[in-house]
Design an enzyme around this catalytic site. Structure first.
Site, mmCIF file in Angstrom:
data_model
loop_
_atom_site.group_PDB
_atom_site.id
_atom_site.type_symbol
_atom_site.label_atom_id
_atom_site.label_comp_id
_atom_site.label_asym_id
_atom_site.label_seq_id
_atom_site.Cartn_x
_atom_site.Cartn_y
_atom_site.Cartn_z
ATOM 1 N N TYR A 145 -60.297 -5.856 -34.192
ATOM 2 C CA TYR A 145 -61.183 -7.122 -34.326
ATOM 3 C C TYR A 145 -61.193 -7.552 -35.716
ATOM 4 O O TYR A 145 -61.119 -8.695 -35.838
ATOM 5 C CB TYR A 145 -62.587 -6.810 -33.533
ATOM 6 C CG TYR A 145 -63.474 -7.829 -33.857
ATOM 7 C CD1 TYR A 145 -63.266 -8.922 -33.011
ATOM 8 C CD2 TYR A 145 -64.589 -7.966 -34.545
ATOM 9 C CE1 TYR A 145 -64.160 -10.087 -33.002
ATOM 10 C CE2 TYR A 145 -65.459 -9.146 -34.816
ATOM 11 C CZ TYR A 145 -65.311 -10.081 -33.854
ATOM 12 O OH TYR A 145 -66.199 -10.945 -33.923
ATOM 13 N N ASP A 146 -61.632 -6.500 -36.381
ATOM 14 C CA ASP A 146 -61.577 -6.920 -38.067
ATOM 15 C C ASP A 146 -60.237 -7.613 -38.533
ATOM 16 O O ASP A 146 -60.461 -8.631 -39.121
ATOM 17 C CB ASP A 146 -62.028 -5.759 -38.944
ATOM 18 C CG ASP A 146 -63.244 -4.994 -38.287
ATOM 19 O OD1 ASP A 146 -63.828 -5.320 -37.252
ATOM 20 O OD2 ASP A 146 -63.765 -4.127 -39.074
ATOM 21 N N GLN A 209 -78.785 3.021 -40.107
ATOM 22 C CA GLN A 209 -77.841 2.042 -40.746
ATOM 23 C C GLN A 209 -78.422 0.689 -40.376
ATOM 24 O O GLN A 209 -79.389 0.483 -39.574
ATOM 25 C CB GLN A 209 -76.472 2.062 -39.900
ATOM 26 C CG GLN A 209 -76.661 1.610 -38.239
ATOM 27 C CD GLN A 209 -76.916 2.827 -37.467
ATOM 28 O OE1 GLN A 209 -77.787 3.753 -37.932
ATOM 29 N NE2 GLN A 209 -76.564 2.800 -36.010
ATOM 30 N N GLN A 274 -74.363 -0.651 -43.556
ATOM 31 C CA GLN A 274 -75.319 -1.507 -43.922
ATOM 32 C C GLN A 274 -74.642 -2.814 -43.853
ATOM 33 O O GLN A 274 -73.499 -3.311 -43.986
ATOM 34 C CB GLN A 274 -75.863 -1.432 -45.385
ATOM 35 C CG GLN A 274 -74.625 -1.341 -46.485
ATOM 36 C CD GLN A 274 -75.110 -1.017 -47.788
ATOM 37 O OE1 GLN A 274 -76.151 -0.896 -48.138
ATOM 38 N NE2 GLN A 274 -73.895 -0.827 -48.884
HETATM 39 N N1 UDP Z 1 -76.365 0.373 -31.772
HETATM 40 C C1 UDP Z 1 -77.308 1.385 -31.057
HETATM 41 N N2 UDP Z 1 -77.591 1.692 -29.672
HETATM 42 C C2 UDP Z 1 -76.703 0.987 -28.993
HETATM 43 C C3 UDP Z 1 -75.877 -0.186 -29.327
HETATM 44 C C4 UDP Z 1 -75.617 -0.101 -30.645
HETATM 45 O O1 UDP Z 1 -77.749 2.199 -31.894
HETATM 46 O O2 UDP Z 1 -76.798 1.270 -27.710
HETATM 47 C C5 UDP Z 1 -76.114 0.377 -33.029
HETATM 48 C C6 UDP Z 1 -74.781 0.424 -33.482
HETATM 49 O O3 UDP Z 1 -74.100 1.702 -33.809
HETATM 50 C C7 UDP Z 1 -74.656 -0.418 -34.750
HETATM 51 C C8 UDP Z 1 -75.848 -1.306 -34.514
HETATM 52 O O4 UDP Z 1 -76.608 -0.804 -33.331
HETATM 53 O O5 UDP Z 1 -74.910 0.555 -35.698
HETATM 54 C C9 UDP Z 1 -75.468 -2.681 -33.975
HETATM 55 O O6 UDP Z 1 -74.484 -2.526 -33.377
HETATM 56 P P1 UDP Z 1 -74.049 -4.059 -32.240
HETATM 57 O O7 UDP Z 1 -72.961 -3.365 -31.420
HETATM 58 O O8 UDP Z 1 -75.018 -4.680 -31.928
HETATM 59 O O9 UDP Z 1 -73.394 -4.982 -33.407
HETATM 60 P P2 UDP Z 1 -72.061 -4.431 -34.900
HETATM 61 O O10 UDP Z 1 -73.151 -4.861 -35.927
HETATM 62 O O11 UDP Z 1 -71.889 -2.960 -34.890
HETATM 63 O O12 UDP Z 1 -70.886 -5.061 -34.484
#
Ligand code: UDP
Length: 312
Positions: A145-146, A209, A274
């Protein structure tokens, strides 16, 4: 005026279609429905000025008639989606961006690229300014993706510099709101559906995070302003209100008045530690900043999820 929105049946694409129609534009919505959903645009069908084409943007795309603006929003956008669909994710960001740019060039249309905060990877600079080049692992699971989005940005700048195409690049940070897919695996749909069902809340890692969550209406306003501006270089659009994922989970539990407990699970590989946008450029160039507070945005989103989650 007439716009093409690729990925128009997706979460952000459908909100964008709505906004364009409200501005009095005609909209051609294109989607292969791999992660998009007709339910997101049902209410727009049949109204004058809206047309849906079920097309994969990585194939040759044909849109009869005038097109003044192309918004390229097609792509899986949730980590579990692009882990399940690595090749389509790479293709839509490369071949798909090429096709969409080619169409914009042929029509003399302005091109707006939906890029992402993921171009910064697991950022070593905090908050992230547009001038930061990022810290991306090209061969990690998120690389599909990135790197696809980084390639898209480079391709867009190529068309801008070589063909003189009018182009805009929006770097979208975490966004939430109605029409997120319940099972897309992202933090907000996961936490809200778990909280509504009284299930354990699955926080990944130790929850320290951070992310910064922007309500969808604010994001669309920023994208609209950018598309109307004359700024060809990337602009961050997101909400700088940063919080830990643990705090976010607690906020959702409180809002839903849920008996759910927070549980901790392994952190996915390359999960950024972060993330917070520096929105100085958006403020200065577009006069934009987010307006919807997290509690208000979450309440509106909860109303939507209550209609989607079957409890019990
Ligand atoms: N996350 C979590 N539990 C979940 C889904 C996501 O703790 O059931 C965490 C994930 O590891 C990340 C953050 O929430 O650190 C945001 O994840 P998301 O998939 O929403 O978007 P990202 O910013 O990682 O693309």
């Amino acid at each position: 005026m007439r716009a093409l929105v690729t990925g128009g049946a997706g979460f952000l694409g459908s909100h964008l279609c709505e906004r364009l129609l409200a501005e009095g534009w005609e909209v051609v919505c294109m989607d292969n429905l791999s992660t998009g959903d007709m339910a997101n645009i049902e209410h727009l069908m049949g109204g004058g000025g809206f047309r849906f084409l079920k097309v994969d943007v990585t194939d040759y795309i044909h849109v009869p008639g005038e097109v003044h603006r192309v918004f390229h929003f097609a792509s899986p956008a949730s980590p579990i989606d692009y882990l399940e669909m690595p090749i389509p994710t790479l293709k839509v960001g490369s071949l798909g961006t090429h096709k969409a740019l080619g169409l914009a060039h042929a029509k003399g249309a302005r091109f707006v690229m939906a890029s992402t905060s993921e171009v910064y990877g697991d950022p070593l600079e905090h908050p992230q300014k547009e001038s930061y080049w990022g810290n991306v692992n090209p061969v990690g699971p998120r690389g599909v993706y990135d790197e696809a989005k980084r390639f898209s940005e480079a391709l867009v700048m190529g068309y801008h510099r070589f063909h003189g195409l009018e182009t805009r690049i929006v770097r979208i940070f975490n966004t939430y709101g109605p029409r997120m897919r319940l099972n897309d695996g992202r933090a907000l749909p996961a936490f809200m559906s778990q909280a509504l069902r009284g299930e354990d809340i699955t926080v990944f890692g130790d929850g320290t995070q951070t992310r910064s969550f922007c309500y969808v209406d604010d994001l669309i306003e920023g994208i609209w302003r950018l598309s109307e501006s004359d700024e060809p270089f990337p602009v961050n659009i997101g909400n700088p209100a940063e919080m830990t994922i643990k705090e976010f989970a607690e906020t959702v539990v409180e809002l839903t008045d849920s008996g759910s407990t927070i549980t901790y699970h392994p952190l996915p590989e390359d999960d950024p530690q972060q993330r917070r946008p520096d929105i100085t450029r958006a403020q200065e160039i577009l006069g934009w900043q987010p307006r919807v507070r997290l509690d208000e945005g979450l309440k509106r989103t909860l109303e939507y999820f209550k209609t989607k989650v079957r409890v019990g």
